[in-house]
Design a protein around this motif. Structure first.
Motif: not given
Length: 388
Positions: A64, A225-226, A229, A232-233, A239, A242-244, A246-247
């Motif tokens: 990530t 994944r959580n 995230l 990353c925060r 966000a 970060a979400e992109s 982890t996908r």
């Protein structure tokens, strides 16, 4: 700087230039170099530990933060490769060794490793160097977390979960919690502690922390994944980025890695095993297999101490709930009370073609020492043979 020069001189004159380089001195030298590089370059350190899921979580965080959009914000990163999670492995990672590094038996190879490690340390001191390290931190005969935090003090610590693992060394779960707690206690007040909430030791670990503590939910990849995230925060990564990132994650080999072979689906979770990860693997098999026949091919679990047989019996009970057929491999695996038992993974691999049929859903799992990867290799060979 004079301190470092004196230490290097003492290592080379008094120790390294001996006729024989003992293993303990070589290990001490690599750890010394890793510690020196960390003190001089001061990278941001994210330490990941836990009784299950730490390798997947390390990979998830590393991949990530390596996403181009994330890296532009925080700078270059480096993370643990191939389970180098003991004192030696963490120091080698700080020197940017990216393949599993074993202590050579050959004296010439040991001298060559001294040269390579010294070169990497010098290059790290005068050249470009990662801004962030994600370090997997284990417990075992060569891994001491109290010492490890002196090699690379963490700015963020992640504890995925705690359960029965490495009990041959730690003896009790209380001892294991204290050992893992060394990473929690080491985080300064400006840092962050991230705890997976799926175990009974969360509040005890929270009480050890000087830094703020957040808890995250999930198991397996969802937990990883959580955690990523949350990291990353803390690092200020938006966000959406970060979400992109982890996908895009793919499970590392041997860790709940699914693939199709010859009309069957195999969950390859062969890298290692303890009661926690066994339950996760079996639950995953039950959840994803639907109405297909489910086979659990389970090797023995190592390093469980005096209660090893009891833990195997408990997993055997759970396996019969989650699978239609239970196959055991290894002496301790007899305690699963399996439908079929093999002494070795090689014997299982030789017979596996006679035990499976089209449309089966298989879980293959066991401790690293049980070598359950041999069964996975055989399954893939069968597929290649049928295609040919």
């Amino acid at each position: 700087m004079q301190f470092i020069i004196r230490k290097v001189k003492r290592f080379f004159i008094d120790r390294i230039l001996e006729s024989i380089i003992p293993e303990r001195r070589l290990v001490a030298y690599v750890i010394f170099l890793g510690r020196c590089v960390h003190r001089m370059r001061k990278p941001y350190v994210i330490a990941v530990t836990g009784s299950a899921g730490k390798s997947t979580t390390t990979e998830m965080i590393g991949s990530t933060l390596s996403h181009p959009d994330a890296e532009r914000l925080i700078g270059p990163i480096f993370y643990t490769r191939e389970n180098m999670n003991d004192n030696w492995g963490v120091a080698a990672t700080l020197l940017r060794f990216d393949q599993f590094l074993m202590v050579p038996w050959n004296q010439a190879a040991r001298m060559w490793l001294v040269i390579r490690a010294t070169y990497r340390a010098l290059r790290a001191l005068i050249g470009t160097y990662p801004k962030v390290f994600v370090l997997e931190c284990g417990v075992g005969p060569t891994a001491d977390l109290e010492r490890l935090v002196t090699i690379a003090p963490p700015d963020i610590t992640v504890v995925t979960t705690i359960g029965a693992a490495h009990l041959e060394k730690m003896k009790t779960l209380d001892g294991l919690v204290e050992e893992k707690g060394a990473l929690v206690r080491a985080v300064p007040s400006r840092g962050l502690v991230i705890l997976g909430d799926g175990h009974p030791y969360v509040e005890r670990l929270r009480g050890m922390a000087r830094a703020p503590v957040v808890t995250v939910q999930g198991r397996g990849v969802e937990l990883a994944r959580n955690v990523a995230l949350a990291v990353c925060r803390q690092l200020g990564i938006p966000a959406p980025i970060a979400e992109s990132a982890t996908r895009d994650f793919k499970n590392p080999p041997g860790r709940l890695d699914s693939f199709d072979v010859g009309g069957m689906t195999v969950i390859d979770d062969t890298y290692n095993a303890n009661p926690l990860s066994m339950r996760l693997g079996l639950d995953t098999l039950k959840e994803v297999a639907g109405d297909r026949r489910r086979l659990a091919i389970l090797g023995a679990m190592a390093e469980l101490g005096d209660d090893g047989s009891r833990y195997h019996e408990e997993i055997g009970v759970h396996a019969r709930v989650c699978a239609d057929v239970v196959i055991g491999v290894g002496e301790l695996a007899r305690h699963y009370k399996p439908d079929i038992w093999f002494e070795t993974s090689a014997a299982c691999a030789e017979r596996i073609a006679q035990l499976i049929r089209e449309n089966d859903y298989l879980l293959v799992k066991g401790s690293h020492s049980s070598q359950m990867w041999k069964v996975v290799v055989r399954l893939k060979e069968m597929t290649k043979a049928s295609v040919a």
